[in-house]
Design a protein around this motif. Structure first.
Motif, PDB file in Angstrom:
ATOM      1  N   GLU A 137     -57.330  -5.575  10.119  1.00  0.00           N
ATOM      2  CA  GLU A 137     -56.906  -4.293   9.554  1.00  0.00           C
ATOM      3  C   GLU A 137     -56.872  -3.197  10.608  1.00  0.00           C
ATOM      4  O   GLU A 137     -56.016  -2.326  10.577  1.00  0.00           O
ATOM      5  CB  GLU A 137     -57.832  -3.886   8.400  1.00  0.00           C
ATOM      6  CG  GLU A 137     -57.743  -4.791   7.171  1.00  0.00           C
ATOM      7  CD  GLU A 137     -56.316  -4.909   6.643  1.00  0.00           C
ATOM      8  OE1 GLU A 137     -55.648  -3.879   6.468  1.00  0.00           O
ATOM      9  OE2 GLU A 137     -55.853  -6.054   6.436  1.00  0.00           O
ATOM     10  N   LYS A 152     -53.744  -3.554  12.621  1.00  0.00           N
ATOM     11  CA  LYS A 152     -52.618  -3.050  11.841  1.00  0.00           C
ATOM     12  C   LYS A 152     -52.638  -1.524  11.772  1.00  0.00           C
ATOM     13  O   LYS A 152     -51.597  -0.876  11.798  1.00  0.00           O
ATOM     14  CB  LYS A 152     -52.656  -3.638  10.430  1.00  0.00           C
ATOM     15  CG  LYS A 152     -52.282  -5.110  10.388  1.00  0.00           C
ATOM     16  CD  LYS A 152     -52.775  -5.801   9.142  1.00  0.00           C
ATOM     17  CE  LYS A 152     -52.143  -5.271   7.868  1.00  0.00           C
ATOM     18  NZ  LYS A 152     -52.676  -5.986   6.680  1.00  0.00           N
ATOM     19  N   TYR A 195     -46.440  -8.286  16.140  1.00  0.00           N
ATOM     20  CA  TYR A 195     -47.630  -8.185  15.286  1.00  0.00           C
ATOM     21  C   TYR A 195     -47.958  -9.546  14.663  1.00  0.00           C
ATOM     22  O   TYR A 195     -49.113  -9.958  14.598  1.00  0.00           O
ATOM     23  CB  TYR A 195     -47.413  -7.167  14.162  1.00  0.00           C
ATOM     24  CG  TYR A 195     -47.548  -5.725  14.585  1.00  0.00           C
ATOM     25  CD1 TYR A 195     -48.785  -5.202  14.968  1.00  0.00           C
ATOM     26  CD2 TYR A 195     -46.451  -4.872  14.591  1.00  0.00           C
ATOM     27  CE1 TYR A 195     -48.914  -3.874  15.338  1.00  0.00           C
ATOM     28  CE2 TYR A 195     -46.570  -3.547  14.953  1.00  0.00           C
ATOM     29  CZ  TYR A 195     -47.802  -3.049  15.329  1.00  0.00           C
ATOM     30  OH  TYR A 195     -47.928  -1.747  15.702  1.00  0.00           O
ATOM     31  N   LEU A 196     -46.898 -10.229  14.207  1.00  0.00           N
ATOM     32  CA  LEU A 196     -47.122 -11.536  13.575  1.00  0.00           C
ATOM     33  C   LEU A 196     -47.751 -12.529  14.543  1.00  0.00           C
ATOM     34  O   LEU A 196     -48.703 -13.230  14.205  1.00  0.00           O
ATOM     35  CB  LEU A 196     -45.798 -12.114  13.061  1.00  0.00           C
ATOM     36  CG  LEU A 196     -45.403 -11.816  11.626  1.00  0.00           C
ATOM     37  CD1 LEU A 196     -44.144 -12.593  11.259  1.00  0.00           C
ATOM     38  CD2 LEU A 196     -46.535 -12.186  10.672  1.00  0.00           C
ATOM     39  N   LEU A 236     -51.344 -11.601  14.950  1.00  0.00           N
ATOM     40  CA  LEU A 236     -52.260 -11.578  13.813  1.00  0.00           C
ATOM     41  C   LEU A 236     -52.193 -12.805  12.905  1.00  0.00           C
ATOM     42  O   LEU A 236     -53.162 -13.118  12.225  1.00  0.00           O
ATOM     43  CB  LEU A 236     -52.025 -10.314  12.978  1.00  0.00           C
ATOM     44  CG  LEU A 236     -52.319  -9.014  13.733  1.00  0.00           C
ATOM     45  CD1 LEU A 236     -52.033  -7.819  12.863  1.00  0.00           C
ATOM     46  CD2 LEU A 236     -53.775  -8.977  14.200  1.00  0.00           C
ATOM     47  N   TRP A 237     -51.059 -13.505  12.916  1.00  0.00           N
ATOM     48  CA  TRP A 237     -50.953 -14.628  11.985  1.00  0.00           C
ATOM     49  C   TRP A 237     -52.051 -15.684  12.194  1.00  0.00           C
ATOM     50  O   TRP A 237     -52.696 -16.116  11.234  1.00  0.00           O
ATOM     51  CB  TRP A 237     -49.552 -15.265  12.042  1.00  0.00           C
ATOM     52  CG  TRP A 237     -49.269 -16.165  10.875  1.00  0.00           C
ATOM     53  CD1 TRP A 237     -50.186 -16.706  10.008  1.00  0.00           C
ATOM     54  CD2 TRP A 237     -47.986 -16.603  10.424  1.00  0.00           C
ATOM     55  NE1 TRP A 237     -49.547 -17.461   9.053  1.00  0.00           N
ATOM     56  CE2 TRP A 237     -48.194 -17.429   9.288  1.00  0.00           C
ATOM     57  CE3 TRP A 237     -46.666 -16.412  10.862  1.00  0.00           C
ATOM     58  CZ2 TRP A 237     -47.153 -18.025   8.599  1.00  0.00           C
ATOM     59  CZ3 TRP A 237     -45.632 -17.018  10.170  1.00  0.00           C
ATOM     60  CH2 TRP A 237     -45.877 -17.812   9.048  1.00  0.00           C
ATOM     61  N   VAL A 274     -55.127 -14.386  10.610  1.00  0.00           N
ATOM     62  CA  VAL A 274     -55.039 -14.386   9.146  1.00  0.00           C
ATOM     63  C   VAL A 274     -55.282 -15.790   8.593  1.00  0.00           C
ATOM     64  O   VAL A 274     -56.007 -15.984   7.615  1.00  0.00           O
ATOM     65  CB  VAL A 274     -53.654 -13.841   8.703  1.00  0.00           C
ATOM     66  CG1 VAL A 274     -53.413 -14.136   7.232  1.00  0.00           C
ATOM     67  CG2 VAL A 274     -53.571 -12.345   8.940  1.00  0.00           C
ATOM     68  N   ARG A 275     -54.686 -16.782   9.256  1.00  0.00           N
ATOM     69  CA  ARG A 275     -54.923 -18.185   8.852  1.00  0.00           C
ATOM     70  C   ARG A 275     -56.409 -18.519   8.951  1.00  0.00           C
ATOM     71  O   ARG A 275     -57.007 -19.129   8.075  1.00  0.00           O
ATOM     72  CB  ARG A 275     -54.148 -19.147   9.751  1.00  0.00           C
ATOM     73  CG  ARG A 275     -52.697 -19.377   9.477  1.00  0.00           C
ATOM     74  CD  ARG A 275     -52.437 -20.290   8.308  1.00  0.00           C
ATOM     75  NE  ARG A 275     -52.377 -19.528   7.057  1.00  0.00           N
ATOM     76  CZ  ARG A 275     -52.915 -19.916   5.933  1.00  0.00           C
ATOM     77  NH1 ARG A 275     -53.543 -21.050   5.850  1.00  0.00           N
ATOM     78  NH2 ARG A 275     -52.817 -19.174   4.867  1.00  0.00           N
TER      79      ARG A 275
END
Lengths: 248, 227, 221
Positions: free
Chosen positions: C161, C164, C201-202, C205-206, C209-210
């Motif tokens: 967060e 982001k 960003y992906l 961060l992906w 997140v996983r």
């Protein structure tokens, strides 16, 4: 006892394999109306799997299962309708924690049988009364002792008027002083003519309530007979060893 | 003493407060409207996705996971700018409040799906089995036995996540949604005084402190009486 | 279809915007390296103060946490960046971002630490104190390690967060990733630079997140 009556539960050549382990290796078992058949055996012998195959909580790999003459495995059989006629009681009770004891009992009456609320509650109260817990109808499972929870679970199955009831180690999770109340309810059911298949270690209960005792090991029925014979003079060495171990 | 009065004059100027109070209140209403729309649509969409996921259709579940991951990983402001400036160029014109609503609802749906799904998974297998044994079907078991317990478990994390996402309504100011922050910055540049910013900040605190405290309360009191 | 590719996935425009966007990424990383450690430390301070035996101190810490959790970070940022100059203070965009994000982030981290510390039973305190450890030693050697382990998914999740969050620094013209991308967008009238930023960003961060999904499931199990 009715002789020559049609069997309530008829299992032929039942096999179950999990990946490469065969847990049940050809089980044949017939339970007649009003009989209490008691299953013993070391852990991992396949007792629970046998019970769970009867209502297809586990999908059998081979063999046939008939309940009151109806093939449980047949494509045309509505498994949900079948399960209603096969009551099941679990070691861990599995009561719904967010519902009162009465709601636990009436849920299937209302949602599966479509009974109106008043009638469902009347049946539910009668079932709770049979297990001696009518006064706990408004209690949540979290407020009940283990023994009381298990009795509510029995009432939940009983309310649907099953043709046969399966008990999967119903007292194993209970403190010793609470076991008696559950066994008394089971004796009461037996007296009322309920057909029962029970997996348990309560030998004294088996001695005075069972019609037949079955000893299972490694996925097969090793030996079966009336309790007197099975507990005092078993013919197989494995049975003797197991019973001697239990008696210690 | 003099600096104190200058401080008051800059941040709590009574004249400015009186003049811009209606504008800030208008912003409060817009913020509440968008927040409510986001909470309702986002939570429901998240729940629907979680329920869809229980059917365990491989392709559908893969799509859900990709959607959820993308919307959890991307900053909401990136999505807001992408939708607001991108869509008109391919012939789709959405009013700015709709862009904000759409983006935040999707972000909330992604987080909510994940929370609901974790809740559903955390219900012991025995609950499914017991219900199926009484003849309840898959949907009946899900509806009456599993979801009520799962949703109960999800209330605290979902509340906190929802608060965090609805606070992002302030991002609307970047694309000209007339919410609190937008009204406050506009008023600040007209009045040449910091009081509207202070009013905006206070409005947010008044709006969100109760829900933050509620979230804290739920977290401590909403623990499930385990059987 | 053609229009969508042109508008969102225009490789030529992405290529032109790349240097600008990469310099923005650098700024984003700088903000992260500044704000995440500060937030982790500030949060720990919030949490420890909220354990105080004095009720007023305890409540003040909790009120602080709740205050900064209630106020949107963008509001805080604009208040500091655009409001403080009226009081004669002129923070640079970076300073304003650092202050606003520090307050926001440490309150969130603080709440997570608090929940973690509360999840460790009183028995651990009793046991450690009974062996003669001081309160702060008990906290440092016995309670905190368990607390952090219990809330690790939340700590990681909040860190995502924070990354982001850095995107809103663009609003005060700090030339970070999103600002650079939006600049390129406004020059080219094409959204592809923002898609490129989103992709960056992906990529960052992906994986995290996983990982969080997995951690959460492990803790639940």
């Amino acid at each position: 006892m009715t002789t020559g009556a049609l069997p309530i539960l008829e299992i032929r050549g039942l096999r179950k394999r999990f990946h490469d382990v065969e847990v049940l290796r050809g089980i044949d078992l017939v339970v007649l109306p009003q009989q209490l058949v008691f299953v013993i055996g070391p852990s991992g012998s396949g007792k629970s799997t046998l019970l769970r195959c009867c209502n297809r909580l586990e999908e059998p790999s081979a063999g046939s299962i008939r309940v009151a003459g109806v093939d449980v495995m047949a494509r045309s059989t509505d498994i949900n309708a079948m399960r209603r006629q096969i009551g099941m009681v679990f070691q861990s009770f599995n009561l719904y924690p967010h519902m009162t004891a009465l709601r636990n009992v009436t849920l299937a009456l209302a949602k599966v049988l479509g009974k109106p609320r008043a009638e469902a509650e009347r049946i539910g109260m009668a079932a709770l009364d049979r297990v001696g817990l009518a006064d706990k109808a408004r209690s949540y499972p979290g407020e009940l002792s283990g023994g009381q929870q298990q009795r509510v679970a029995i009432a939940r199955a009983l309310a649907l008027e099953p043709k046969v009831m399966l008990f999967d180690e119903p007292t194993s999770a209970l403190d010793p002083e609470l076991v008696g109340s559950v066994l008394n309810v089971m004796r009461e059911l037996k007296r009322g003519g309920m057909t029962m298949l029970v997996v348990s270690h309560e030998m004294r209960f088996a001695r005075d309530a069972a019609d037949r005792v079955i000893f299972m090991d490694h996925g097969v029925i090793v030996e079966e007979g009336p309790p007197q014979q099975m507990f005092s003079a078993p013919s197989e060495a494995r049975t003797r060893a197991f019973i001697a171990e239990l008696a210690r | 003493m003099e600096s104190w009065s200058r401080f008051l004059d800059t941040f709590f100027n009574w004249e400015v407060i009186e003049r811009y109070f209606p504008a800030i209140m208008k912003g409060v209403v817009v913020t509440i409207e968008i927040a409510a729309a986001v909470v309702v649509t986002g939570t429901l969409l998240g729940l629907a996705l979680a329920i869809m996921r229980t059917f365990r259709l491989l392709a559908v579940n893969a799509l859900i996971v990709v959607f959820v991951d993308i919307f959890r990983a991307l900053p909401p402001l990136v999505l807001v700018l992408l939708v607001y400036f991108g869509l008109p160029n391919i012939g789709i014109n959405l009013p700015s409040f709709a862009v904000l609503w759409l983006v935040l609802a999707l972000v909330l749906a992604a987080f909510a799906e994940e929370i609901f799904w974790a809740g559903i998974l955390s219900i012991p297998k025995g609950q499914w089995e017991a219900a199926r044994c009484t003849g309840l079907g898959f949907l009946g078991t899900l509806t009456y036995v599993v979801l009520p317990q799962a949703i109960r478990l999800t209330v605290p994390p979902l509340t906190n996540r929802t608060i965090a996402i609805t606070k992002n309504t302030a991002l609307g100011t970047v694309i000209g949604v007339g919410e609190i922050l937008n009204q406050a910055t506009t008023a600040q540049s007209f009045s040449g005084n910091a009081t509207p910013l202070m009013m905006g900040a206070i409005a947010y605190v008044i709006l969100f402190i109760p829900v933050v405290v509620l979230g804290r309360f739920l977290e401590t009191r909403f623990t499930w009486r385990r059987v | 279809m053609e229009a969508i590719v042109q508008q969102f996935f225009n490789l030529a425009i992405m290529e032109r915007a790349l240097p600008l966007i990469l310099s923005g990424l650098e700024q984003t990383i700088v903000i992260c390296l500044l704000v995440i450690p500060l937030g982790l430390i500030g949060g720990l301070a919030f949490a420890i103060i909220s354990l105080s035996r004095l009720r007023t101190v305890r409540w003040a810490a909790i009120a602080g946490i709740d205050f900064f959790r209630a106020i949107p970070p963008l509001v805080l940022l604009i208040f500091i960046y655009a409001g403080l100059p009226f009081a004669g203070l002129r923070p640079s965009p970076m300073l304003a971002v650092a202050i606003a994000f520090f307050l926001n982030t440490s309150s969130y981290y603080g709440e997570i630490y608090r929940a973690g510390i509360e999840s460790v039973g009183q028995g651990q305190w009793d046991a450690a104190r009974s062996t003669g450890l001081y309160g702060y030693q008990t906290l440092a050697y016995v309670v905190l390690p368990q607390a952090v382990r219990n809330v690790l998914p939340d700590l990681v999740s909040n860190t995502v967060e924070v990354v982001k969050l850095t995107s809103i620094a663009s609003v005060v013209a700090l030339p970070e990733l999103l600002y650079s991308a939006d600049m390129a967008r406004s020059v080219t009238f094409n959204s592809s630079p923002i898609v490129l930023a989103a992709a960056i960003y992906l990529v960052m961060l992906w994986p995290i997140v996983r990982l969080i999904s997995r951690l959460e499931r492990r803790v639940a199990a």
